[in-house]
Design a protein around this motif. Structure first.
Motif, PDB file in Angstrom:
ATOM      1  N   ASN A  32      27.611 -31.373 -52.258  1.00  0.00           N
ATOM      2  CA  ASN A  32      27.988 -30.978 -53.614  1.00  0.00           C
ATOM      3  C   ASN A  32      27.265 -31.824 -54.651  1.00  0.00           C
ATOM      4  OD1 ASN A  32      29.528 -29.420 -55.488  1.00  0.00           O
ATOM      5  ND2 ASN A  32      30.845 -31.195 -55.817  1.00  0.00           N
ATOM      6  N   ASP A  33      27.144 -33.121 -54.396  1.00  0.00           N
ATOM      7  CA  ASP A  33      26.512 -34.029 -55.354  1.00  0.00           C
ATOM      8  C   ASP A  33      25.720 -35.082 -54.579  1.00  0.00           C
ATOM      9  OD1 ASP A  33      25.729 -35.691 -57.382  1.00  0.00           O
ATOM     10  OD2 ASP A  33      27.721 -35.936 -58.261  1.00  0.00           O
ATOM     11  N   VAL A  34      24.402 -35.015 -54.655  1.00  0.00           N
ATOM     12  CA  VAL A  34      23.580 -35.951 -53.866  1.00  0.00           C
ATOM     13  C   VAL A  34      23.344 -37.265 -54.597  1.00  0.00           C
ATOM     14  CG1 VAL A  34      22.412 -34.074 -52.658  1.00  0.00           C
ATOM     15  CG2 VAL A  34      21.378 -35.045 -54.711  1.00  0.00           C
ATOM     16  N   ARG A  35      23.865 -37.386 -55.808  1.00  0.00           N
ATOM     17  CA  ARG A  35      23.685 -38.665 -56.503  1.00  0.00           C
ATOM     18  C   ARG A  35      24.393 -39.792 -55.760  1.00  0.00           C
ATOM     19  NH1 ARG A  35      25.479 -36.669 -62.385  1.00  0.00           N
ATOM     20  NH2 ARG A  35      27.019 -35.668 -61.029  1.00  0.00           N
ATOM     21  N   VAL A  36      25.461 -39.458 -55.059  1.00  0.00           N
ATOM     22  CA  VAL A  36      26.136 -40.452 -54.221  1.00  0.00           C
ATOM     23  C   VAL A  36      25.216 -40.875 -53.084  1.00  0.00           C
ATOM     24  CG1 VAL A  36      28.120 -40.861 -52.702  1.00  0.00           C
ATOM     25  CG2 VAL A  36      28.400 -39.501 -54.786  1.00  0.00           C
ATOM     26  N   LEU A  37      24.509 -39.915 -52.485  1.00  0.00           N
ATOM     27  CA  LEU A  37      23.544 -40.244 -51.428  1.00  0.00           C
ATOM     28  C   LEU A  37      22.423 -41.117 -51.966  1.00  0.00           C
ATOM     29  CD1 LEU A  37      23.186 -36.770 -49.637  1.00  0.00           C
ATOM     30  CD2 LEU A  37      24.278 -38.799 -48.711  1.00  0.00           C
ATOM     31  N   ASP A  38      21.936 -40.793 -53.169  1.00  0.00           N
ATOM     32  CA  ASP A  38      20.890 -41.622 -53.787  1.00  0.00           C
ATOM     33  C   ASP A  38      21.343 -43.078 -53.883  1.00  0.00           C
ATOM     34  OD1 ASP A  38      19.249 -39.450 -54.139  1.00  0.00           O
ATOM     35  OD2 ASP A  38      19.666 -39.199 -56.268  1.00  0.00           O
TER      36      ASP A  38
ATOM     37  N   GLN B  13      26.312 -27.701 -61.932  1.00  0.00           N
ATOM     38  CA  GLN B  13      26.605 -28.333 -60.653  1.00  0.00           C
ATOM     39  C   GLN B  13      27.452 -27.452 -59.750  1.00  0.00           C
ATOM     40  OE1 GLN B  13      28.021 -32.335 -60.960  1.00  0.00           O
ATOM     41  NE2 GLN B  13      28.387 -32.561 -58.767  1.00  0.00           N
ATOM     42  N   ASP B  14      28.262 -26.547 -60.334  1.00  0.00           N
ATOM     43  CA  ASP B  14      29.071 -25.652 -59.503  1.00  0.00           C
ATOM     44  C   ASP B  14      28.383 -24.312 -59.240  1.00  0.00           C
ATOM     45  OD1 ASP B  14      29.326 -24.451 -61.961  1.00  0.00           O
ATOM     46  OD2 ASP B  14      31.496 -24.666 -62.113  1.00  0.00           O
TER      47      ASP B  14
END
Length: 505
Positions: free
Chosen positions: A6-12, A163-164
């Motif tokens: 859903n949100d790859v900023r956490v992965l970054d 984002q959705d």
């Protein structure tokens, strides 16, 4: 299959902490991926000097654009078209570096150049965190880019897609989207399908497995290699070895005929059409919805019976059933009395209140059940299950959340929510909800009877002994991939689709 987040900023952030990468390093890899896409497109053109316009925003997506500008300057006719002044520190720094290399940065007064351009436009305005509505001048610039004959490449997520996965006003219409690091859910929404073009995932300085290892995916994108056809590997078999599929015919038996023919074509050993129909009986086009002139009567390779065969292994209920309460109850009662019979529930059955108790019992008993509604039918199903009233548009927009809510209520039941991108989900006991997305479907499937074909194919795999989840994913993939064999996408009929399944092997 591919992981979806859903949100790859956490992965970054996780990767910067775990592997010592800096934002600058990751950004340079993003720019490198964009450069490769641009140069690949240039290699396909006879004129290598076509103009390249990079649309830049004020944040880190804009910074990716300025880094790309620097890498192309000196070897290409390239301009940055600044739709917003840089605000993030990285965007300010990347613009400064590009200017030191002699790069050309134009302000948005040059935006009309996009319309007449016949080269390459790269969208680096907004990224995966965008929400809300584009301001007027950016929306106008994106519209002008969409009018251009240029090849269009989007960085990470086309500008305008939230984002959705929704679009409030306008969105960049890409021929190709270079997705950075990992696949985003916003790219796989039904609305986004007309804007993302071909999607490829590029790494940001470490391989994708490492990048994705720090977070659990929200869903999985099915690939062609995930399809397992019901190929027969043994010779000492008979028709009973491959199950007895039964389709219930109701007020519009044409739908059940289509589903039955699909079940037979997809490997079921025996197929019975159950109801007040007979072989050779001609069905009215107006009343029954038959869309193929070559099959205006009940085919002789189907068996017909007014009662359920004793050796039934799987049953499909709902296609053209109608809303005869007595008929509905008769079929539900049969299923309750025969708990080992797997079933596909589709179309009209989604509107019936007494389906709720059946689903609760099937959930507790781990029965093989696959539901195959389209968004309107799913809205009806949510209502009868007490999960709220939704419009079709709301179902499409909130499909992942609604699918998860439904599957949490009816654990072990497999749901196949049809749409531009099909969502397949199941919430098994002592596990999280598993969500799979099939993006292979085409507009050719927007034809009456296509859903009946899917129901019949799913029924065939259940009859042959596959688990409910395997039957749902394999039938959905085969159904979608078969539809891609028709270049004249307006001309697909249910029986042509059924016949195309044989070409998949």
């Amino acid at each position: 299959m591919q992981n979806i987040y859903n949100d790859v900023r956490v992965l970054d952030a996780n990767c910067r902490q775990a592997y010592g990468l800096t934002e600058d390093i990751m950004m340079e890899n993003a720019a490198c991926a964009l450069e490769q896409a641009v140069r690949k497109r240039l290699s396909q053109l006879s004129n290598k000097n076509v103009p390249i316009y990079i649309l830049t925003g004020s944040g880190n997506n804009g910074a990716d654009g300025y880094a790309l500008l620097r890498r192309l300057t000196g070897t290409c006719t390239v301009y940055a078209l600044a739709l917003s002044e840089p605000k993030s520190s990285l965007c300010i720094e990347q613009k400064k570096r590009a200017l030191l290399c002699g790069a050309q940065v134009l302000d948005d007064s040059h935006v009309n150049s996009l319309v007449s351009a016949d080269g390459i436009i790269v969208d680096c305005v907004f990224g995966c965190g965008f929400h809300g509505t584009l301001d007027e001048h950016i929306a106008s610039s994106i519209s002008k880019a969409n009018e251009s004959a240029s090849y269009r490449i989007a960085c990470d997520v086309p500008t305008g897609i939230t984002q959705d996965g929704t679009i409030e006003s306008v969105a960049f219409c890409a021929d190709e989207t270079i997705c950075m690091g990992a696949l985003k859910l916003s790219l796989i929404s039904d609305v986004a399908k007309d804007y993302v073009g071909h999607i490829s995932v590029q790494n940001l300085g470490l391989n994708r497995t490492l990048f994705e290892s720090t977070e659990k995916p929200l869903a999985y994108l099915l690939e062609e290699s995930d399809l397992h056809l019901p190929l027969r590997t043994k010779n000492n078999v008979h028709k009973g070895s491959f199950g007895h599929a039964v389709c219930v015919a109701g007020s519009k038996p044409g739908a059940a005929v289509i589903a039955s023919c699909a079940a037979l074509r997809f490997g079921a050993g025996l197929v019975t059409l159950c109801g007040s129909v007979q072989n050779g009986q001609h069905l009215s086009l107006d009343a029954d919805g038959i869309t193929s002139a070559q099959n205006m009567s009940v085919p002789y390779d189907l068996m017909c019976s007014e009662s359920f065969p004793q050796n039934t292994t799987a049953l499909a209920l709902g296609m053209g059933l109608g809303h005869d309460k007595e008929l509905v109850q008769k079929n539900i009662q049969y299923l309750e009395e025969h708990p080992t019979v797997a079933c596909v529930l589709d179309a009209d059955i989604c509107y019936e209140q007494n389906i709720v108790d059946f689903l609760k019992k099937a959930s507790l008993s781990h029965r093989k059940v696959v539901l195959t509604p389209h968004p309107k039918e799913f809205a009806a199903l949510l209502k009868v299950c007490g999960l709220g009233e939704y419009t079709v548009a709301q179902v499409v927009q909130n499909r992942i959340a609604l699918v998860k809510e439904f599957c949490a209520l009816f654990k072990n039941i497999v749901l196949v929510l049809k749409g531009a991108n099909v969502v397949i989900a199941v919430h098994e006991e002592n596990a999280d909800c598993k969500i799979f997305i099939n993006s292979f479907g085409t507009s050719a499937l927007s034809k009456g009877g296509s859903g009946d074909v899917l129901a019949g194919m799913t029924l065939a795999l259940l009859a042959q002994g596959q688990t409910a989840l395997c039957a749902a994913t394999n039938a959905s993939l085969a159904h979608a991939l078969a539809s891609r064999s028709f270049s004249a996408n307006f001309a697909l009929t249910p029986f042509a689709l059924i016949n195309a399944v044989a070409s998949l092997a």
